[in-house]
Scaffold this motif. Structure first.
Motif, PDB file in Angstrom:
ATOM      1  N   PRO A  54       0.833  -1.207   0.000  1.00  0.00           N
ATOM      2  CA  PRO A  54       0.000   0.000   0.000  1.00  0.00           C
ATOM      3  C   PRO A  54       0.867   1.255   0.000  1.00  0.00           C
ATOM      4  O   PRO A  54       2.076   1.188   0.225  1.00  0.00           O
ATOM      5  N   GLU A  55       0.229   2.384  -0.224  1.00  0.00           N
ATOM      6  CA  GLU A  55       0.986   3.636  -0.253  1.00  0.00           C
ATOM      7  C   GLU A  55       1.646   3.900   1.104  1.00  0.00           C
ATOM      8  O   GLU A  55       1.125   3.479   2.146  1.00  0.00           O
ATOM      9  N   PRO A  56       2.801   4.571   1.104  1.00  0.00           N
ATOM     10  CA  PRO A  56       3.589   4.742   2.331  1.00  0.00           C
ATOM     11  C   PRO A  56       2.833   5.331   3.525  1.00  0.00           C
ATOM     12  O   PRO A  56       3.085   4.932   4.662  1.00  0.00           O
ATOM     13  N   LYS A  57       1.891   6.234   3.285  1.00  0.00           N
ATOM     14  CA  LYS A  57       1.228   6.880   4.424  1.00  0.00           C
ATOM     15  C   LYS A  57       0.337   5.942   5.238  1.00  0.00           C
ATOM     16  O   LYS A  57       0.003   6.259   6.372  1.00  0.00           O
ATOM     17  N   ILE A  58      -0.028   4.779   4.685  1.00  0.00           N
ATOM     18  CA  ILE A  58      -0.863   3.859   5.479  1.00  0.00           C
ATOM     19  C   ILE A  58      -0.141   2.561   5.857  1.00  0.00           C
ATOM     20  O   ILE A  58      -0.727   1.672   6.465  1.00  0.00           O
ATOM     21  N   ARG A  59       1.129   2.461   5.548  1.00  0.00           N
ATOM     22  CA  ARG A  59       1.864   1.230   5.849  1.00  0.00           C
ATOM     23  C   ARG A  59       1.991   0.956   7.340  1.00  0.00           C
ATOM     24  O   ARG A  59       2.232  -0.178   7.736  1.00  0.00           O
ATOM     25  N   ASN A  60       1.838   1.964   8.166  1.00  0.00           N
ATOM     26  CA  ASN A  60       1.855   1.708   9.612  1.00  0.00           C
ATOM     27  C   ASN A  60       0.537   1.073  10.080  1.00  0.00           C
ATOM     28  O   ASN A  60       0.441   0.560  11.182  1.00  0.00           O
ATOM     29  N   LYS A  61      -0.482   1.067   9.215  1.00  0.00           N
ATOM     30  CA  LYS A  61      -1.772   0.441   9.534  1.00  0.00           C
ATOM     31  C   LYS A  61      -1.937  -0.908   8.846  1.00  0.00           C
ATOM     32  O   LYS A  61      -2.577  -1.811   9.389  1.00  0.00           O
TER      33      LYS A  61
END
Length: 115
Positions: free
Chosen positions: A24-31
């Motif tokens: 997924p795109e980097p901004k949601i990889r922590n989720k």
């Protein structure tokens, strides 16, 4: 005996390129994120997420696995069902190369891997 060092590196490189294209795109990889591991005679793809209640706990959820059967010189393909057991992927139960496993993952004819 597991993969040789050469095979291990080759499979890691191949899977790394594939997973990078699916992440997924980097901004949601922590989720939610994707990863893989190469071990023994298997390559496994899994999802990485924080626990819904305690986000400091990271969980992995298996998606797909290919296991090399040395005596038959092919890869067996499995998918993880909701019963948390590996099941043979019926449309393509075996392939001759890891590249073909990646093609089966990408096509996902039955919607078992990516929904």
């Amino acid at each position: 005996m597991a993969f040789s060092e050469f095979e291990q590196k080759r499979y890691e490189k191949m899977m790394s390129q594939y997973i990078e294209s699916r992440r997924p795109e980097p901004k949601i990889r922590n989720k939610v994120d994707l990863s893989f591991r190469v071990y023994d005679y298997s390559v496994e793809v899994f999802e990485v997420r924080p626990h819904w209640k305690d986000t400091s706990v990271i969980q992995t959820h298996s998606i797909a696995k290919a296991t090399f059967v040395n005596t038959q010189q092919h890869w067996k393909i499995f998918w993880m069902r909701s019963d948390l057991k590996w099941h043979t992927y019926k449309p393509d139960p075996t392939v001759d190369r890891l590249e073909s496993f990646i093609e089966v993952l990408e096509t996902d004819e039955m919607g078992c891997f990516w929904g």
